[in-house]
Design a protein around this motif. Structure first.
Motif, PDB file in Angstrom:
ATOM      1  N   ALA A   1       0.829  -1.207   0.000  1.00 38.34           N
ATOM      2  CA  ALA A   1       0.000   0.000   0.000  1.00 38.34           C
ATOM      3  C   ALA A   1       0.862   1.256   0.000  1.00 38.34           C
ATOM      4  CB  ALA A   1      -0.938   0.001   1.208  1.00 38.34           C
ATOM      5  N   VAL A   2       1.927   1.241   0.786  1.00 34.71           N
ATOM      6  CA  VAL A   2       2.847   2.377   0.841  1.00 34.71           C
ATOM      7  C   VAL A   2       3.566   2.541  -0.491  1.00 34.71           C
ATOM      8  CG1 VAL A   2       4.989   3.216   1.890  1.00 34.71           C
ATOM      9  CG2 VAL A   2       3.180   2.288   3.332  1.00 34.71           C
ATOM     10  N   ARG A   3       4.011   1.436  -1.063  1.00 32.02           N
ATOM     11  CA  ARG A   3       4.778   1.518  -2.320  1.00 32.02           C
ATOM     12  C   ARG A   3       3.930   2.001  -3.488  1.00 32.02           C
ATOM     13  NH1 ARG A   3       7.106  -3.124   0.084  1.00 32.02           N
ATOM     14  NH2 ARG A   3       5.835  -4.595  -1.113  1.00 32.02           N
ATOM     15  N   HIS A   4       2.647   1.711  -3.471  1.00 30.00           N
ATOM     16  CA  HIS A   4       1.782   2.147  -4.567  1.00 30.00           C
ATOM     17  C   HIS A   4       1.356   3.604  -4.450  1.00 30.00           C
ATOM     18  CE1 HIS A   4       1.424  -2.103  -5.694  1.00 30.00           C
ATOM     19  NE2 HIS A   4       0.943  -1.672  -6.839  1.00 30.00           N
ATOM     20  N   ARG A   5       1.545   4.190  -3.279  1.00 24.95           N
ATOM     21  CA  ARG A   5       1.118   5.570  -3.076  1.00 24.95           C
ATOM     22  C   ARG A   5       2.283   6.525  -2.810  1.00 24.95           C
ATOM     23  NH1 ARG A   5      -2.546   9.386  -4.359  1.00 24.95           N
ATOM     24  NH2 ARG A   5      -2.526  11.043  -2.785  1.00 24.95           N
ATOM     25  N   GLY A   6       3.264   6.084  -2.060  1.00 25.22           N
ATOM     26  CA  GLY A   6       4.395   6.949  -1.700  1.00 25.22           C
ATOM     27  C   GLY A   6       5.249   7.312  -2.895  1.00 25.22           C
ATOM     28  N   THR A   7       5.888   8.490  -2.821  1.00 20.33           N
ATOM     29  CA  THR A   7       6.701   8.986  -3.941  1.00 20.33           C
ATOM     30  C   THR A   7       8.112   9.322  -3.487  1.00 20.33           C
ATOM     31  OG1 THR A   7       6.146  11.321  -3.589  1.00 20.33           O
ATOM     32  CG2 THR A   7       4.619  10.015  -4.938  1.00 20.33           C
ATOM     33  N   ILE A   8       9.025   9.315  -4.423  1.00 19.58           N
ATOM     34  CA  ILE A   8      10.416   9.633  -4.110  1.00 19.58           C
ATOM     35  C   ILE A   8      10.549  11.087  -3.666  1.00 19.58           C
ATOM     36  CG2 ILE A   8      10.957  10.111  -6.542  1.00 19.58           C
ATOM     37  CD1 ILE A   8      13.794   9.095  -5.974  1.00 19.58           C
ATOM     38  N   GLY A   9       9.827  11.993  -4.311  1.00 17.08           N
ATOM     39  CA  GLY A   9       9.907  13.400  -3.939  1.00 17.08           C
ATOM     40  C   GLY A   9       9.386  13.655  -2.540  1.00 17.08           C
ATOM     41  N   GLY A  10       8.276  13.029  -2.198  1.00 18.16           N
ATOM     42  CA  GLY A  10       7.716  13.196  -0.868  1.00 18.16           C
ATOM     43  C   GLY A  10       8.638  12.659   0.209  1.00 18.16           C
ATOM     44  N   SER A  11       9.262  11.522  -0.062  1.00 16.53           N
ATOM     45  CA  SER A  11      10.191  10.923   0.898  1.00 16.53           C
ATOM     46  C   SER A  11      11.379  11.839   1.157  1.00 16.53           C
ATOM     47  CB  SER A  11      10.675   9.563   0.384  1.00 16.53           C
ATOM     48  OG  SER A  11      11.647   9.017   1.252  1.00 16.53           O
ATOM     49  N   LEU A  12      11.940  12.386   0.090  1.00 13.25           N
ATOM     50  CA  LEU A  12      13.117  13.238   0.251  1.00 13.25           C
ATOM     51  C   LEU A  12      12.777  14.567   0.903  1.00 13.25           C
ATOM     52  CD1 LEU A  12      14.957  12.549  -3.128  1.00 13.25           C
ATOM     53  CD2 LEU A  12      15.482  11.631  -0.858  1.00 13.25           C
ATOM     54  N   ALA A  13      11.640  15.147   0.553  1.00 15.47           N
ATOM     55  CA  ALA A  13      11.247  16.420   1.148  1.00 15.47           C
ATOM     56  C   ALA A  13      11.001  16.262   2.647  1.00 15.47           C
ATOM     57  CB  ALA A  13       9.997  16.961   0.458  1.00 15.47           C
ATOM     58  N   ASN A  14      10.459  15.113   3.065  1.00 13.76           N
ATOM     59  CA  ASN A  14      10.207  14.853   4.483  1.00 13.76           C
ATOM     60  C   ASN A  14      11.501  14.528   5.231  1.00 13.76           C
ATOM     61  OD1 ASN A  14       8.358  14.450   6.722  1.00 13.76           O
ATOM     62  ND2 ASN A  14       8.787  12.261   6.520  1.00 13.76           N
ATOM     63  N   ASN A  15      12.398  13.782   4.572  1.00 15.50           N
ATOM     64  CA  ASN A  15      13.707  13.414   5.133  1.00 15.50           C
ATOM     65  C   ASN A  15      13.592  12.769   6.506  1.00 15.50           C
ATOM     66  OD1 ASN A  15      16.495  13.097   5.255  1.00 15.50           O
ATOM     67  ND2 ASN A  15      16.855  15.166   6.036  1.00 15.50           N
ATOM     68  N   ASP A  16      12.762  11.754   6.595  1.00 16.55           N
ATOM     69  CA  ASP A  16      12.682  10.961   7.826  1.00 16.55           C
ATOM     70  C   ASP A  16      14.038  10.305   8.071  1.00 16.55           C
ATOM     71  OD1 ASP A  16      12.166   8.411   9.447  1.00 16.55           O
ATOM     72  OD2 ASP A  16      10.198   9.373   9.513  1.00 16.55           O
TER      73      ASP A  16
END
Length: 266
Positions: A102-117
């Motif tokens: 579910a995460v892989r089908h919705r999450g994006t590379i840009g969102g991940s990097l902007a959040n920088n968890d």
């Protein structure tokens, strides 16, 4: 539920204009961070600007020695893209072990990097590969992009549009995942560039987020093999110490995950 205005722009310029007009606007990518914090009332944006339907922000391009992944491309699309699998197999593998389906089908590379968890996977690949993060205003080298926990070089309202990865000679990624969230308790991405340089980045371990691991880089530059790391000692200074693992435990994980990543890279 507090009031917020939802927007679905069709272009990056429109999204940036909407952000500028909003009193307390937030961009929405995959939504795995913003939506939960809104539910917990830790964020109350006046405007939510959904970047997911901007066609120019999705897709993968391979040109020469570079793989460019646009910001709204999902983890699933990166993991299953034949061009990425051929050019940087380790990057496709990394995307395939993010979260759950579910995460892989919705999450994006840009969102991940902007959040920088600090336990996210993509920052390790971006830093180790020496990628360039492109925005609607400029290009930012990976070594200048990450600024600490949940902090980046992005200015207020700036939008990530794509990430360009140099194609390496060899690369590998291995992580020890949290059994529930699948975030990295520690993940290590190793790279041998075509010029012979070695870059290694670890995520999920440092108190300051993703980091380069110089001791491992030096050992692998002298001898690219998992065995070359047998006697390497990783300092626990500055590493996270929490209920998931002590700093000493994470120091050992950095070494073990690096060895597995090198074995995977070949």
């Amino acid at each position: 539920m507090y009031e917020t205005t939802y927007h679905r722009p069709s272009s990056v310029d429109e999204a940036a204009a909407l952000f500028a007009k909003g009193k307390e606007a937030k961009y929405l990518a995959g939504g795995h961070t913003l939506i939960p914090v809104m539910k917990q009332r830790l964020a109350s944006p006046s405007d939510v600007i959904d970047l997911g339907k901007i066609k120019d922000l999705a897709g993968v391009e391979v040109s020469g020695d570079t793989v460019t992944i646009k910001a709204a491309t999902t983890h699933y699309d990166v993991a299953t893209n034949a061009a990425v699998q051929k050019a940087i197999a380790a990057l496709a593998h990394l995307a395939s072990v993010i979260g759950d389906p579910a995460v892989r089908h919705r999450g994006t590379i840009g969102g991940s990097l902007a959040n920088n968890d600090p336990a996210a996977d993509y920052p390790a690949a971006v830093l180790a590969l020496g990628a360039t993060v492109k925005t609607n205003k400029r290009s930012i080298p990976a070594d200048e992009f990450f600024k600490g926990l949940f902090s980046t070089a992005l200015n207020d309202g700036e939008i990530i549009t794509a990430v360009s990865f140099p194609i390496p000679a060899k690369a590998g990624y291995s992580k020890f995942p949290h059994p529930a969230s699948r975030f990295a308790l520690t993940g290590v991405f190793v790279v041998k560039t075509k010029s012979g340089d070695v870059r290694v980045a670890a995520t999920g371990a440092s108190q300051n987020g993703v980091m380069r691991v110089g001791t491992i880089e030096a050992a692998l530059k002298a001898n690219w093999s998992a065995a070359a790391l047998d006697n390497v000692k990783i300092s626990a200074d500055g590493l996270m110490n929490d209920t998931q693992g002590t700093s000493d435990y994470r120091a050992n994980l950095i070494k073990v995950m690096a060895q597995r990543a090198v074995a995977a890279a070949g």
